[in-house]
Write a protein that holds these residues in place. Structure first.
Motif, PDB file in Angstrom:
ATOM      1  N   ASN A 166      -2.974   3.347   6.232  1.00 32.94           N
ATOM      2  CA  ASN A 166      -3.610   3.294   4.921  1.00 32.94           C
ATOM      3  C   ASN A 166      -3.396   1.904   4.326  1.00 32.94           C
ATOM      4  O   ASN A 166      -2.503   1.700   3.514  1.00 32.94           O
ATOM      5  CB  ASN A 166      -3.032   4.365   3.998  1.00 32.94           C
ATOM      6  CG  ASN A 166      -3.816   4.465   2.698  1.00 32.94           C
ATOM      7  OD1 ASN A 166      -4.834   3.805   2.531  1.00 32.94           O
ATOM      8  ND2 ASN A 166      -3.332   5.272   1.778  1.00 32.94           N
ATOM      9  N   PRO A 167      -4.203   0.946   4.724  1.00 32.78           N
ATOM     10  CA  PRO A 167      -4.015  -0.427   4.231  1.00 32.78           C
ATOM     11  C   PRO A 167      -4.277  -0.568   2.745  1.00 32.78           C
ATOM     12  O   PRO A 167      -3.897  -1.556   2.137  1.00 32.78           O
ATOM     13  CB  PRO A 167      -5.031  -1.239   5.047  1.00 32.78           C
ATOM     14  CG  PRO A 167      -6.077  -0.244   5.458  1.00 32.78           C
ATOM     15  CD  PRO A 167      -5.341   1.045   5.650  1.00 32.78           C
ATOM     16  N   ARG A 168      -4.922   0.464   2.126  1.00 31.92           N
ATOM     17  CA  ARG A 168      -5.226   0.394   0.693  1.00 31.92           C
ATOM     18  C   ARG A 168      -4.095   0.944  -0.165  1.00 31.92           C
ATOM     19  O   ARG A 168      -4.196   0.920  -1.389  1.00 31.92           O
ATOM     20  CB  ARG A 168      -6.519   1.143   0.399  1.00 31.92           C
ATOM     21  CG  ARG A 168      -7.731   0.557   1.108  1.00 31.92           C
ATOM     22  CD  ARG A 168      -9.038   1.175   0.626  1.00 31.92           C
ATOM     23  NE  ARG A 168      -9.105   2.597   0.867  1.00 31.92           N
ATOM     24  CZ  ARG A 168      -9.271   3.504  -0.089  1.00 31.92           C
ATOM     25  NH1 ARG A 168      -9.357   3.150  -1.343  1.00 31.92           N
ATOM     26  NH2 ARG A 168      -9.340   4.782   0.220  1.00 31.92           N
ATOM     27  N   ALA A 169      -3.026   1.443   0.457  1.00 29.25           N
ATOM     28  CA  ALA A 169      -1.913   2.008  -0.307  1.00 29.25           C
ATOM     29  C   ALA A 169      -1.277   0.923  -1.166  1.00 29.25           C
ATOM     30  O   ALA A 169      -1.018  -0.193  -0.708  1.00 29.25           O
ATOM     31  CB  ALA A 169      -0.880   2.615   0.636  1.00 29.25           C
ATOM     32  N   SER A 170      -1.016   1.243  -2.438  1.00 29.19           N
ATOM     33  CA  SER A 170      -0.487   0.248  -3.370  1.00 29.19           C
ATOM     34  C   SER A 170       1.017   0.060  -3.229  1.00 29.19           C
ATOM     35  O   SER A 170       1.546  -0.992  -3.579  1.00 29.19           O
ATOM     36  CB  SER A 170      -0.817   0.656  -4.807  1.00 29.19           C
ATOM     37  OG  SER A 170      -0.145   1.861  -5.143  1.00 29.19           O
ATOM     38  N   GLY A 171       1.718   1.090  -2.739  1.00 29.96           N
ATOM     39  CA  GLY A 171       3.165   1.007  -2.657  1.00 29.96           C
ATOM     40  C   GLY A 171       3.840   1.203  -4.003  1.00 29.96           C
ATOM     41  O   GLY A 171       5.036   1.017  -4.141  1.00 29.96           O
ATOM     42  N   ASP A 172       3.078   1.572  -5.028  1.00 26.45           N
ATOM     43  CA  ASP A 172       3.598   1.780  -6.376  1.00 26.45           C
ATOM     44  C   ASP A 172       2.981   3.071  -6.915  1.00 26.45           C
ATOM     45  O   ASP A 172       1.764   3.204  -6.972  1.00 26.45           O
ATOM     46  CB  ASP A 172       3.220   0.589  -7.259  1.00 26.45           C
ATOM     47  CG  ASP A 172       3.861   0.669  -8.644  1.00 26.45           C
ATOM     48  OD1 ASP A 172       4.235   1.784  -9.067  1.00 26.45           O
ATOM     49  OD2 ASP A 172       3.975  -0.375  -9.301  1.00 26.45           O
ATOM     50  N   ALA A 173       3.842   4.003  -7.314  1.00 22.97           N
ATOM     51  CA  ALA A 173       3.345   5.309  -7.764  1.00 22.97           C
ATOM     52  C   ALA A 173       2.497   5.209  -9.018  1.00 22.97           C
ATOM     53  O   ALA A 173       1.664   6.077  -9.284  1.00 22.97           O
ATOM     54  CB  ALA A 173       4.528   6.248  -8.009  1.00 22.97           C
ATOM     55  N   LYS A 217      -7.521 -12.369   4.193  1.00 25.32           N
ATOM     56  CA  LYS A 217      -8.245 -12.828   5.374  1.00 25.32           C
ATOM     57  C   LYS A 217      -7.378 -12.593   6.604  1.00 25.32           C
ATOM     58  O   LYS A 217      -6.196 -12.930   6.611  1.00 25.32           O
ATOM     59  CB  LYS A 217      -8.586 -14.314   5.253  1.00 25.32           C
ATOM     60  CG  LYS A 217      -9.395 -14.873   6.409  1.00 25.32           C
ATOM     61  CD  LYS A 217      -9.737 -16.335   6.156  1.00 25.32           C
ATOM     62  CE  LYS A 217     -10.527 -16.925   7.312  1.00 25.32           C
ATOM     63  NZ  LYS A 217     -10.854 -18.358   7.089  1.00 25.32           N
ATOM     64  N   ALA A 218      -7.966 -11.982   7.643  1.00 30.81           N
ATOM     65  CA  ALA A 218      -7.227 -11.698   8.870  1.00 30.81           C
ATOM     66  C   ALA A 218      -8.203 -11.471  10.013  1.00 30.81           C
ATOM     67  O   ALA A 218      -9.419 -11.407   9.806  1.00 30.81           O
ATOM     68  CB  ALA A 218      -6.324 -10.472   8.676  1.00 30.81           C
ATOM     69  N   LYS A 219      -7.655 -11.321  11.214  1.00 28.70           N
ATOM     70  CA  LYS A 219      -8.501 -11.115  12.389  1.00 28.70           C
ATOM     71  C   LYS A 219      -9.000  -9.680  12.494  1.00 28.70           C
ATOM     72  O   LYS A 219      -9.908  -9.394  13.264  1.00 28.70           O
ATOM     73  CB  LYS A 219      -7.734 -11.498  13.659  1.00 28.70           C
ATOM     74  CG  LYS A 219      -7.445 -12.988  13.762  1.00 28.70           C
ATOM     75  CD  LYS A 219      -6.718 -13.317  15.056  1.00 28.70           C
ATOM     76  CE  LYS A 219      -6.444 -14.817  15.151  1.00 28.70           C
ATOM     77  NZ  LYS A 219      -5.715 -15.154  16.399  1.00 28.70           N
ATOM     78  N   GLU A 220      -8.372  -8.768  11.743  1.00 26.63           N
ATOM     79  CA  GLU A 220      -8.780  -7.369  11.758  1.00 26.63           C
ATOM     80  C   GLU A 220      -8.995  -6.897  10.316  1.00 26.63           C
ATOM     81  O   GLU A 220      -8.316  -7.347   9.391  1.00 26.63           O
ATOM     82  CB  GLU A 220      -7.722  -6.506  12.438  1.00 26.63           C
ATOM     83  CG  GLU A 220      -7.477  -6.890  13.904  1.00 26.63           C
ATOM     84  CD  GLU A 220      -6.417  -6.015  14.543  1.00 26.63           C
ATOM     85  OE1 GLU A 220      -6.445  -4.792  14.312  1.00 26.63           O
ATOM     86  OE2 GLU A 220      -5.558  -6.555  15.256  1.00 26.63           O
ATOM     87  N   VAL A 221      -9.949  -5.979  10.150  1.00 25.49           N
ATOM     88  CA  VAL A 221     -10.306  -5.517   8.810  1.00 25.49           C
ATOM     89  C   VAL A 221      -9.133  -4.848   8.084  1.00 25.49           C
ATOM     90  O   VAL A 221      -8.860  -5.168   6.925  1.00 25.49           O
ATOM     91  CB  VAL A 221     -11.526  -4.575   8.871  1.00 25.49           C
ATOM     92  CG1 VAL A 221     -11.794  -3.941   7.506  1.00 25.49           C
ATOM     93  CG2 VAL A 221     -12.765  -5.332   9.340  1.00 25.49           C
ATOM     94  N   PRO A 222      -8.402  -3.909   8.716  1.00 21.02           N
ATOM     95  CA  PRO A 222      -7.305  -3.254   7.980  1.00 21.02           C
ATOM     96  C   PRO A 222      -6.260  -4.242   7.480  1.00 21.02           C
ATOM     97  O   PRO A 222      -5.740  -4.092   6.368  1.00 21.02           O
ATOM     98  CB  PRO A 222      -6.711  -2.290   9.013  1.00 21.02           C
ATOM     99  CG  PRO A 222      -7.808  -2.040   9.985  1.00 21.02           C
ATOM    100  CD  PRO A 222      -8.565  -3.323  10.070  1.00 21.02           C
ATOM    101  N   LEU A 223      -5.952  -5.257   8.295  1.00 24.17           N
ATOM    102  CA  LEU A 223      -4.948  -6.238   7.882  1.00 24.17           C
ATOM    103  C   LEU A 223      -5.472  -7.109   6.744  1.00 24.17           C
ATOM    104  O   LEU A 223      -4.728  -7.465   5.833  1.00 24.17           O
ATOM    105  CB  LEU A 223      -4.554  -7.112   9.077  1.00 24.17           C
ATOM    106  CG  LEU A 223      -3.346  -8.038   8.869  1.00 24.17           C
ATOM    107  CD1 LEU A 223      -2.137  -7.240   8.417  1.00 24.17           C
ATOM    108  CD2 LEU A 223      -3.032  -8.800  10.153  1.00 24.17           C
ATOM    109  N   ALA A 224      -6.768  -7.428   6.762  1.00 25.77           N
ATOM    110  CA  ALA A 224      -7.365  -8.192   5.662  1.00 25.77           C
ATOM    111  C   ALA A 224      -7.297  -7.394   4.364  1.00 25.77           C
ATOM    112  O   ALA A 224      -6.993  -7.941   3.302  1.00 25.77           O
ATOM    113  CB  ALA A 224      -8.815  -8.546   6.003  1.00 25.77           C
TER     114      ALA A 224
END
Length: 211
Positions: A25-32, A76-83
């Motif tokens: 879940n690359p969109r997770a904020s890490g903050d509740a 910016k990254a080589k893969e979409v989830p990492l970007a």
């Protein structure tokens, strides 16, 4: 021999699982207190090198709590989830508070950034978010439910997004403007606006559950 091969593959397998978890879940904020980040635009870019072209991806991401805090990030990254993940991390670093009154903004404002120029105006309750593209995503994540927005310049997603952020950052609080004029807010701000602003700052009343 098979045992030795199995042991050799272990770290690689674990690394693959860790990578899957990272991209789960690359969109997770890490903050509740924050929502999941929202992707405004993903673009594929190319860099020409001696051996040909190297492709990578950029992600324009907005994050907010739906109650007045919002931030914009670009990854910016080589893969979409990492970007997306990089964009989310940058958006968290760029969080700021938008002064609100009830479900709209305090006053009209024009945000400018580069070739982007965006007009943002308060609206009556029930109007909804009258905006499109990047501006709509940012206004909704900021917790603004009634607003009129119009792009007056470039239609590029990045320019519109940054101009919208610049406009929201340029909003002045009623007490701040009153202090600059050497007045009390009650003398200078319309009573209905001032009461609504104070109620918004206190936050919504949450009734206690009765056992």
């Amino acid at each position: 021999m098979s045992d030795h091969q199995g042991q050799g593959q272990g770290p690689r397998e674990r690394g693959g699982r860790d990578r899957e978890r990272e991209f789960a879940n690359p969109r997770a904020s890490g903050d509740a207190s924050l929502r999941e980040s929202r992707v405004i635009n993903i673009n594929r870019v190319a860099k020409v090198v001696k051996g040909g072209r190297r492709f990578s991806f950029t992600a324009l991401v907005v994050i907010g709590d739906g109650a007045g805090r919002v931030g914009l990030g670009y990854g910016k990254a080589k893969e979409v989830p990492l970007a997306i993940q990089k964009g989310t991390e940058e958006a968290r670093k760029n969080l700021f508070t938008v002064p609100l009154t009830a479900s709209t903004i305090i006053h009209p404002v024009i945000g400018e950034m580069g070739a982007g120029r965006v007009l943002i105006k308060p609206a009556a309750p029930g109007t909804g978010v009258i905006a499109g593209g990047a501006a709509r995503a940012i206004l909704e994540e900021a917790g603004i439910h009634d607003v009129l927005c119009k792009s007056l310049g470039s239609s590029n997603h990045i320019n519109v997004a940054r101009a919208t952020i610049a406009g929201l950052q340029a909003l002045k609080r009623p007490d701040e403007v009153a202090r600059l004029r050497g007045l009390s807010p009650e003398e200078f701000v319309p009573k209905a606006l001032w009461e609504s602003y104070k109620a918004t700052r206190r936050g919504p009343h949450v009734p206690e559950e009765v056992a």
